[in-house]
Design a protein around this motif. Structure first.
Motif, PDB file in Angstrom:
ATOM      1  N   PHE A 123      -2.712   5.949 -16.881  1.00  0.00           N
ATOM      2  CA  PHE A 123      -4.155   6.135 -16.710  1.00  0.00           C
ATOM      3  C   PHE A 123      -4.642   7.396 -17.416  1.00  0.00           C
ATOM      4  N   LEU A 124      -3.923   8.498 -17.255  1.00  0.00           N
ATOM      5  CA  LEU A 124      -4.347   9.775 -17.830  1.00  0.00           C
ATOM      6  C   LEU A 124      -4.568   9.657 -19.342  1.00  0.00           C
ATOM      7  N   TYR A 125      -3.631   9.040 -20.034  1.00  0.00           N
ATOM      8  CA  TYR A 125      -3.703   8.903 -21.490  1.00  0.00           C
ATOM      9  C   TYR A 125      -4.333   7.589 -21.934  1.00  0.00           C
ATOM     10  N   GLY A 126      -4.402   6.623 -21.021  1.00  0.00           N
ATOM     11  CA  GLY A 126      -4.864   5.292 -21.414  1.00  0.00           C
ATOM     12  C   GLY A 126      -3.863   4.619 -22.332  1.00  0.00           C
ATOM     13  N   MET A 127      -2.578   4.851 -22.061  1.00  0.00           N
ATOM     14  CA  MET A 127      -1.511   4.330 -22.920  1.00  0.00           C
ATOM     15  C   MET A 127      -0.468   3.609 -22.071  1.00  0.00           C
ATOM     16  N   ARG A 128      -0.345   2.304 -22.277  1.00  0.00           N
ATOM     17  CA  ARG A 128       0.624   1.507 -21.514  1.00  0.00           C
ATOM     18  C   ARG A 128       2.060   1.847 -21.850  1.00  0.00           C
ATOM     19  N   LEU A 129       2.276   2.461 -23.011  1.00  0.00           N
ATOM     20  CA  LEU A 129       3.632   2.823 -23.420  1.00  0.00           C
ATOM     21  C   LEU A 129       4.286   3.762 -22.405  1.00  0.00           C
ATOM     22  N   PHE A 130       3.485   4.541 -21.689  1.00  0.00           N
ATOM     23  CA  PHE A 130       4.046   5.397 -20.642  1.00  0.00           C
ATOM     24  C   PHE A 130       4.665   4.568 -19.519  1.00  0.00           C
ATOM     25  N   ALA A 131       4.159   3.356 -19.280  1.00  0.00           N
ATOM     26  CA  ALA A 131       4.751   2.476 -18.268  1.00  0.00           C
ATOM     27  C   ALA A 131       6.154   2.039 -18.698  1.00  0.00           C
ATOM     28  N   VAL A 132       6.332   1.825 -19.991  1.00  0.00           N
ATOM     29  CA  VAL A 132       7.652   1.458 -20.511  1.00  0.00           C
ATOM     30  C   VAL A 132       8.626   2.613 -20.302  1.00  0.00           C
ATOM     31  N   LEU A 133       8.180   3.829 -20.612  1.00  0.00           N
ATOM     32  CA  LEU A 133       9.011   5.009 -20.393  1.00  0.00           C
ATOM     33  C   LEU A 133       9.345   5.163 -18.914  1.00  0.00           C
ATOM     34  N   ALA A 134       8.344   5.005 -18.057  1.00  0.00           N
ATOM     35  CA  ALA A 134       8.560   5.112 -16.606  1.00  0.00           C
ATOM     36  C   ALA A 134       9.579   4.078 -16.141  1.00  0.00           C
ATOM     37  N   ALA A 135       9.437   2.849 -16.591  1.00  0.00           N
ATOM     38  CA  ALA A 135      10.352   1.774 -16.185  1.00  0.00           C
ATOM     39  C   ALA A 135      11.772   2.039 -16.688  1.00  0.00           C
ATOM     40  N   ALA A 136      11.891   2.495 -17.934  1.00  0.00           N
ATOM     41  CA  ALA A 136      13.222   2.747 -18.494  1.00  0.00           C
ATOM     42  C   ALA A 136      13.944   3.850 -17.732  1.00  0.00           C
ATOM     43  N   LEU A 137      13.242   4.929 -17.436  1.00  0.00           N
ATOM     44  CA  LEU A 137      13.866   6.034 -16.705  1.00  0.00           C
ATOM     45  C   LEU A 137      14.195   5.650 -15.267  1.00  0.00           C
ATOM     46  N   THR A 138      13.245   5.041 -14.592  1.00  0.00           N
ATOM     47  CA  THR A 138      13.444   4.694 -13.188  1.00  0.00           C
ATOM     48  C   THR A 138      14.552   3.654 -13.034  1.00  0.00           C
ATOM     49  N   ALA A 139      14.495   2.601 -13.807  1.00  0.00           N
ATOM     50  CA  ALA A 139      15.499   1.536 -13.693  1.00  0.00           C
ATOM     51  C   ALA A 139      16.892   2.047 -14.049  1.00  0.00           C
ATOM     52  N   THR A 140      17.004   2.831 -15.114  1.00  0.00           N
ATOM     53  CA  THR A 140      18.310   3.359 -15.499  1.00  0.00           C
ATOM     54  C   THR A 140      18.831   4.328 -14.447  1.00  0.00           C
ATOM     55  N   GLY A 141      17.952   5.172 -13.912  1.00  0.00           N
ATOM     56  CA  GLY A 141      18.368   6.075 -12.847  1.00  0.00           C
ATOM     57  C   GLY A 141      18.883   5.328 -11.627  1.00  0.00           C
ATOM     58  N   VAL A 142      18.176   4.288 -11.227  1.00  0.00           N
ATOM     59  CA  VAL A 142      18.605   3.484 -10.076  1.00  0.00           C
ATOM     60  C   VAL A 142      19.947   2.805 -10.372  1.00  0.00           C
ATOM     61  N   LEU A 143      20.088   2.261 -11.580  1.00  0.00           N
ATOM     62  CA  LEU A 143      21.361   1.625 -11.944  1.00  0.00           C
ATOM     63  C   LEU A 143      22.519   2.622 -11.932  1.00  0.00           C
ATOM     64  N   LEU A 144      22.270   3.818 -12.436  1.00  0.00           N
ATOM     65  CA  LEU A 144      23.313   4.836 -12.418  1.00  0.00           C
ATOM     66  C   LEU A 144      23.659   5.253 -10.989  1.00  0.00           C
ATOM     67  N   LEU A 145      22.665   5.306 -10.133  1.00  0.00           N
ATOM     68  CA  LEU A 145      22.915   5.697  -8.744  1.00  0.00           C
ATOM     69  C   LEU A 145      23.615   4.612  -7.944  1.00  0.00           C
ATOM     70  N   PHE A 146      23.184   3.368  -8.119  1.00  0.00           N
ATOM     71  CA  PHE A 146      23.630   2.311  -7.210  1.00  0.00           C
ATOM     72  C   PHE A 146      24.303   1.118  -7.873  1.00  0.00           C
ATOM     73  N   GLY A 147      24.143   0.959  -9.158  1.00  0.00           N
ATOM     74  CA  GLY A 147      24.596  -0.268  -9.793  1.00  0.00           C
ATOM     75  C   GLY A 147      25.943  -0.219 -10.467  1.00  0.00           C
ATOM     76  N   GLY A 148      26.557   0.931 -10.503  1.00  0.00           N
ATOM     77  CA  GLY A 148      27.850   1.021 -11.162  1.00  0.00           C
ATOM     78  C   GLY A 148      27.768   0.838 -12.667  1.00  0.00           C
ATOM     79  N   LEU A 149      26.584   1.029 -13.265  1.00  0.00           N
ATOM     80  CA  LEU A 149      26.400   0.859 -14.702  1.00  0.00           C
ATOM     81  C   LEU A 149      27.288   1.838 -15.481  1.00  0.00           C
ATOM     82  N   ALA A 150      27.355   3.048 -15.038  1.00  0.00           N
ATOM     83  CA  ALA A 150      28.176   4.086 -15.663  1.00  0.00           C
ATOM     84  C   ALA A 150      28.406   5.159 -14.605  1.00  0.00           C
TER      85      ALA A 150
END
Length: 187
Positions: A123-150
């Motif tokens: 919303f602040l920037y009016g740029m949806r690309l920030f949602a992609v960044l948010a999703a990539a960081l959040t999902a990867t963090g969750v996978l690293l914490l709980f998914g045994g990804l690495a």
């Protein structure tokens, strides 16, 4: 000033988030290096203290580039920008308090905090690309914490640092494209 005009000004002043992502990426890479070559607690300290300094360092880098380093007085998004800037250091305090001596979980948990913090940037920037960044960081963090990804160690720090640097350039290009589109529509 309309929301679209305010977002356009945010994109212009902050170059679509370029400088902030670049500084953040460097901070994460320094923290990952400290955790890898010194100790995991050194990485925690580097990311915590570096995270606290991201906003002032970004402001300094923007000033050194010769650009205006802040939004104009009474800009409707100024308060939101400042509030967002404080969420990460506060989140890091919670992460550190909850680690219970397990510093290897710090980077993945911090990825989730930082990823969530990018959601209001859409919303602040009016740029949806920030949602992609948010999703990539959040999902990867969750996978690293709980998914045994690495193994949850410095992998998250290195990944996040690299991702933020890449996104600095993607966001700047996206902001330029949005600006060109806006200019074309005005004609």
């Amino acid at each position: 000033m309309s929301i679209a005009e305010a977002q356009r000004e945010v994109r212009r002043v902050y170059a679509g988030g370029f400088y902030g992502q670049l500084v953040s990426g460097v901070v994460w890479l320094i923290a990952a290096a400290a955790a890898t070559w010194i100790s995991p607690p050194a990485g925690v300290g580097a990311l915590f203290f570096g995270g606290v300094l991201i906003f002032p360092l970004t402001t300094l880098v923007i000033r050194l580039s010769g650009r205006p380093s802040s939004l104009p007085a009474r800009h409707p998004m100024a308060g939101l920008a400042m509030q967002i800037a404080f969420t990460v250091p506060i989140g890091f305090v919670v992460v550190i308090a909850m680690l219970g001596g397990r510093s290897e979980l710090f980077f993945p948990a911090s990825m989730v905090i930082v990823g969530a913090h990018y959601l209001p940037f859409v919303f602040l920037y009016g740029m949806r690309l920030f949602a992609v960044l948010a999703a990539a960081l959040t999902a990867t963090g969750v996978l690293l914490l709980f998914g045994g990804l690495a193994p949850p160690s410095t992998v998250g720090g290195w990944f996040t640092g690299a991702l933020l640097v890449v996104f600095a350039f993607l966001l700047r290009a996206s902001a330029r494209s949005l600006e060109k589109t806006a200019l074309d529509q005005e004609r």
